[in-house]
Design a protein around this motif. Structure first.
Motif, PDB file in Angstrom:
ATOM      1  N   ARG A 485       0.855  -1.199   0.000  1.00  0.00           N
ATOM      2  CA  ARG A 485       0.000   0.000   0.000  1.00  0.00           C
ATOM      3  C   ARG A 485       0.888   1.246   0.000  1.00  0.00           C
ATOM      4  N   PRO A 486       1.658   1.448  -1.066  1.00  0.00           N
ATOM      5  CA  PRO A 486       2.652   2.537  -1.060  1.00  0.00           C
ATOM      6  C   PRO A 486       2.056   3.910  -0.814  1.00  0.00           C
ATOM      7  N   GLU A 487       0.781   4.106  -1.180  1.00  0.00           N
ATOM      8  CA  GLU A 487       0.191   5.431  -0.967  1.00  0.00           C
ATOM      9  C   GLU A 487       0.077   5.773   0.518  1.00  0.00           C
ATOM     10  N   LEU A 488       0.075   4.747   1.375  1.00  0.00           N
ATOM     11  CA  LEU A 488      -0.085   4.994   2.811  1.00  0.00           C
ATOM     12  C   LEU A 488       1.233   5.334   3.498  1.00  0.00           C
ATOM     13  N   THR A 489       2.357   5.182   2.814  1.00  0.00           N
ATOM     14  CA  THR A 489       3.617   5.588   3.431  1.00  0.00           C
ATOM     15  C   THR A 489       3.668   7.099   3.622  1.00  0.00           C
ATOM     16  N   GLU A 490       2.804   7.826   2.913  1.00  0.00           N
ATOM     17  CA  GLU A 490       2.717   9.275   3.096  1.00  0.00           C
ATOM     18  C   GLU A 490       1.736   9.642   4.192  1.00  0.00           C
ATOM     19  N   ARG A 491       1.062   8.636   4.783  1.00  0.00           N
ATOM     20  CA  ARG A 491       0.030   8.902   5.800  1.00  0.00           C
ATOM     21  C   ARG A 491       0.417   8.370   7.170  1.00  0.00           C
ATOM     22  N   ILE A 492       1.660   7.892   7.326  1.00  0.00           N
ATOM     23  CA  ILE A 492       2.054   7.257   8.574  1.00  0.00           C
ATOM     24  C   ILE A 492       2.851   8.224   9.452  1.00  0.00           C
ATOM     25  N   VAL A 493       2.583   8.154  10.756  1.00  0.00           N
ATOM     26  CA  VAL A 493       3.300   8.929  11.759  1.00  0.00           C
ATOM     27  C   VAL A 493       3.792   7.950  12.820  1.00  0.00           C
ATOM     28  N   PHE A 494       5.062   8.032  13.183  1.00  0.00           N
ATOM     29  CA  PHE A 494       5.598   7.145  14.202  1.00  0.00           C
ATOM     30  C   PHE A 494       5.524   7.839  15.559  1.00  0.00           C
ATOM     31  N   VAL A 495       4.865   7.168  16.505  1.00  0.00           N
ATOM     32  CA  VAL A 495       4.721   7.661  17.869  1.00  0.00           C
ATOM     33  C   VAL A 495       5.549   6.733  18.748  1.00  0.00           C
ATOM     34  N   THR A 496       6.690   7.223  19.235  1.00  0.00           N
ATOM     35  CA  THR A 496       7.641   6.316  19.858  1.00  0.00           C
ATOM     36  C   THR A 496       8.450   7.003  20.935  1.00  0.00           C
ATOM     37  N   GLY A 497       8.979   6.199  21.843  1.00  0.00           N
ATOM     38  CA  GLY A 497       9.913   6.678  22.847  1.00  0.00           C
ATOM     39  C   GLY A 497      11.310   6.168  22.592  1.00  0.00           C
ATOM     40  N   ASP A 498      11.557   5.635  21.391  1.00  0.00           N
ATOM     41  CA  ASP A 498      12.827   4.964  21.088  1.00  0.00           C
ATOM     42  C   ASP A 498      13.686   5.753  20.118  1.00  0.00           C
ATOM     43  N   THR A 499      13.516   7.071  20.050  1.00  0.00           N
ATOM     44  CA  THR A 499      14.299   7.835  19.082  1.00  0.00           C
ATOM     45  C   THR A 499      15.776   7.893  19.442  1.00  0.00           C
ATOM     46  N   LEU A 500      16.116   7.529  20.685  1.00  0.00           N
ATOM     47  CA  LEU A 500      17.518   7.556  21.092  1.00  0.00           C
ATOM     48  C   LEU A 500      18.277   6.335  20.587  1.00  0.00           C
ATOM     49  N   GLY A 501      17.566   5.224  20.290  1.00  0.00           N
ATOM     50  CA  GLY A 501      18.229   4.019  19.808  1.00  0.00           C
ATOM     51  C   GLY A 501      18.833   4.247  18.434  1.00  0.00           C
ATOM     52  N   PRO A 502      20.049   3.746  18.189  1.00  0.00           N
ATOM     53  CA  PRO A 502      20.705   4.007  16.901  1.00  0.00           C
ATOM     54  C   PRO A 502      19.947   3.419  15.719  1.00  0.00           C
ATOM     55  N   ALA A 503      19.395   2.195  15.892  1.00  0.00           N
ATOM     56  CA  ALA A 503      18.668   1.574  14.784  1.00  0.00           C
ATOM     57  C   ALA A 503      17.419   2.366  14.443  1.00  0.00           C
ATOM     58  N   ALA A 504      16.675   2.776  15.478  1.00  0.00           N
ATOM     59  CA  ALA A 504      15.467   3.568  15.253  1.00  0.00           C
ATOM     60  C   ALA A 504      15.813   4.914  14.633  1.00  0.00           C
ATOM     61  N   GLY A 505      16.892   5.526  15.112  1.00  0.00           N
ATOM     62  CA  GLY A 505      17.293   6.813  14.560  1.00  0.00           C
ATOM     63  C   GLY A 505      17.643   6.733  13.087  1.00  0.00           C
ATOM     64  N   ARG A 506      18.385   5.679  12.708  1.00  0.00           N
ATOM     65  CA  ARG A 506      18.739   5.517  11.289  1.00  0.00           C
ATOM     66  C   ARG A 506      17.502   5.274  10.439  1.00  0.00           C
ATOM     67  N   PHE A 507      16.571   4.469  10.952  1.00  0.00           N
ATOM     68  CA  PHE A 507      15.347   4.182  10.201  1.00  0.00           C
ATOM     69  C   PHE A 507      14.532   5.456   9.993  1.00  0.00           C
ATOM     70  N   LEU A 508      14.322   6.232  11.055  1.00  0.00           N
ATOM     71  CA  LEU A 508      13.516   7.445  10.944  1.00  0.00           C
ATOM     72  C   LEU A 508      14.172   8.455  10.012  1.00  0.00           C
ATOM     73  N   ALA A 509      15.510   8.548  10.057  1.00  0.00           N
ATOM     74  CA  ALA A 509      16.206   9.475   9.166  1.00  0.00           C
ATOM     75  C   ALA A 509      16.061   9.043   7.711  1.00  0.00           C
TER      76      ALA A 509
END
Length: 536
Positions: A485-509
């Motif tokens: 559902r590629p059109e929904l990648t523009e509609r997603i928001v990540f709500v997380t407390g893990d932005t300090l983790g290196p893996a999560a940070g690389r993914f979000l960037a």
């Protein structure tokens, strides 16, 4: 044999001397070219190489024999710049208009293997009776650039080390600061539950009063957590317009417990109309935190009143703002004033300091085009440090004060659907209640796999998704959306407390999706939902 005229012998001697002088000059020139540390490449009007010295051979990988007669453009000019080079040469030969000639510029050159090398270039024109030559001096900047990168890496490493040292020294105070508001939250919530369970109907006014106390205490916890995340987070420098007063308030809030328990009175004088500065907020926060912590530590052995004064202002006639941090401690002895900014120099005992706080702070100030210095005199009689920084480019964006700003009443959009993906049922249900007030019909899923099943082919206007979840986490769910559902990648928001983790940070960037950090407020959720609503 005819007799020579008297003038012929002096003329012959003069010609012989001139020839000898010319040969000596050519020999010296050849020696200079051959022994030059920089690359020297000479080309004629047609762009053909007529000289290629040993330094150029070492740098670019061609022998002199291979280089002579070849076009300079195809020899050392990268393909992406060859057209510009040819057009520039043609324009100069036609009009005399030169953009590089006689100037010192930095650009990329190409080696024999196709790799590029940073060089500093100067080109000089040599006019001869029959033709013109162009002499290019190229200095290989690879070592210089590598050294600059290493200095930047070490500076960043020192910055991170100092941040971790600051975190360690603040942990005890932060634990206390978090425990106090958490005790308020738990106590007030328990009183509400006890009152309801005991059949004591409380009025709306009393319930509202307790709810406000809980909200204020929880937001205080959230601010403390975010301050620590901002310090600990490793990311690239990101400058924007900020107000010094806001940064000072954050620093003092973080240090509130330790300052209060050591009996230190903090006075601030920061004009409300102080113009913004262009700076990285985390790095400026670290500089001011270092200065205040140093002042606090200098006062620990003092008997009597302990005071820190923080003042700020705008420099007259200079587009700068300044801020000073002064204390009424013992001051800095004259014999060490010249060393206090040296890395690893400290007057503290082992285990109390790293000796890099002021060195890092000085480096960050200079990286922002500013200065940091120890003043000769302190208004309080102890030590005083002054930080000067250039002003920003424009007015800083207004920040919403979450403590006092009420959430505006918004008209719910019709027929909005949201999918909430979180393995914590309480978090998911809270998000659903927040979105319901904007008119969303919400579907809940405990992980990415459930979200795939819930989503199916149904339309969806908004997805709020956690990152760390069992049985298909947020990144895996995002990959599924991209494939199905590629059109929904523009509609997603990540709500997380893990932005300090290196893996999560690389993914979000990498994906660049909007992020809301836990703990969140309804206003933050509504704001991100509104931004996506505007895209439809």
């Amino acid at each position: 044999m005819s007799e020579s005229h008297p003038w012929e012998l002096p003329e012959l001697a003069s010609l012989t001397k001139r020839l000898r002088d010319l040969q000596e000059t050519e020999a010296v020139s050849a020696a200079v070219i051959a022994s030059a540390l920089d690359c020297i490449v000479v080309a004629d009007e047609d762009g053909c190489v007529v000289e290629f010295n040993p330094a150029a051979q070492r740098t670019f990988g061609y022998s002199r024999e291979e280089a002579l007669g070849r076009q300079l453009a195809e020899l050392i000019v990268p393909p992406k710049f060859q057209r510009l080079h040819s057009e520039g040469m043609a324009r100069y030969m036609r009009t005399g208009e030169a953009r590089v000639l006689g100037r010192r510029v930095e650009l990329e050159a190409m080696r024999r293997d196709g790799s590029t090398v940073p060089v500093e270039l100067t080109i000089t024109e040599v006019r001869l009776p029959e033709r013109r030559l162009f002499t290019a001096h190229l200095r290989d900047l690879s070592a210089q650039k590598a050294a600059q990168a290493e200095i930047e890496r070490q500076r960043e490493s020192l910055f991170q080390t100092e941040k971790m040292a600051a975190l360690g020294s603040l942990l005890a105070g932060v634990a206390h600061e978090l425990n106090n508001p958490l005790a308020v939250v738990l106590g007030q919530a328990a009183m509400l539950l006890d009152g309801l369970a005991g059949g004591e109907p409380e009025g709306a006014e009393e319930i509202g009063r307790r709810a406000r106390i809980i909200e204020q205490a929880a937001e205080r916890c959230a601010r403390i957590v975010r301050s620590f995340l901002a310090i600990a987070r490793q990311r690239k420098t990101e400058r924007r317009d900020i107000h010094l007063g806001d940064v000072v308030a954050q620093v003092l809030e973080l240090l509130a417990y330790s300052l209060r328990t050591t009996g230190i009175e903090v006075q601030t004088d920061i004009p409300a109309d102080l113009p913004p500065i262009e700076a990285d907020p985390d790095q400026l926060h670290q500089v001011l935190l270092n200065l205040v912590v140093n002042a606090q530590q200098a006062l620990e052995a003092r008997d009597g009143p302990r005071r820190i004064r923080i003042e700020a202002g705008r420099s007259a006639g200079v587009d700068q703002v300044w801020i000073t941090v002064a204390d009424n401690g013992p001051g800095v002895p004259d014999h060490i004033r010249g060393r206090i900014f040296d890395p690893f120099f400290t007057t503290k005992t082992v285990g109390e300091g790293t000796g890099i706080g002021l060195a890092v702070s000085l480096g960050l100030a200079e990286a922002h085009g500013g200065t940091l210095r120890l003043l000769e005199r302190s208004p309080l009689g102890g030590a005083a440090f002054e930080l000067r920084l250039p002003r920003g480019g424009g007015a800083a964006a207004a920040q919403v004060d979450k403590d006092s700003a009420a959430v505006p009443a918004l008209k719910p959009p019709p027929n909005r659907r949201a999918l909430i993906v979180d393995d914590e049922p309480e978090i998911a249900s809270t998000l659903a209640e927040i979105l319901a007030r904007r008119g969303y019909r919400c579907t809940l899923a405990g992980n990415g796999r459930e979200a795939c099943d819930r989503l199916g082919e149904d339309p969806c206007d908004l997805i709020l998704c956690d990152i760390r979840m069992p049985d298909m986490d947020g990144p895996a769910f995002y990959r599924w959306l991209a494939e199905n559902r590629p059109e929904l990648t523009e509609r997603i928001v990540f709500v997380t407390g893990d932005t300090l983790g290196p893996a999560a940070g690389r993914f979000l960037a990498r994906v660049g999706a909007p992020v809301v950090e836990k703990p969140f407020t309804p206003a933050e959720i509504w704001k991100v939902a509104t931004s996506l609503e505007g895209q439809t």
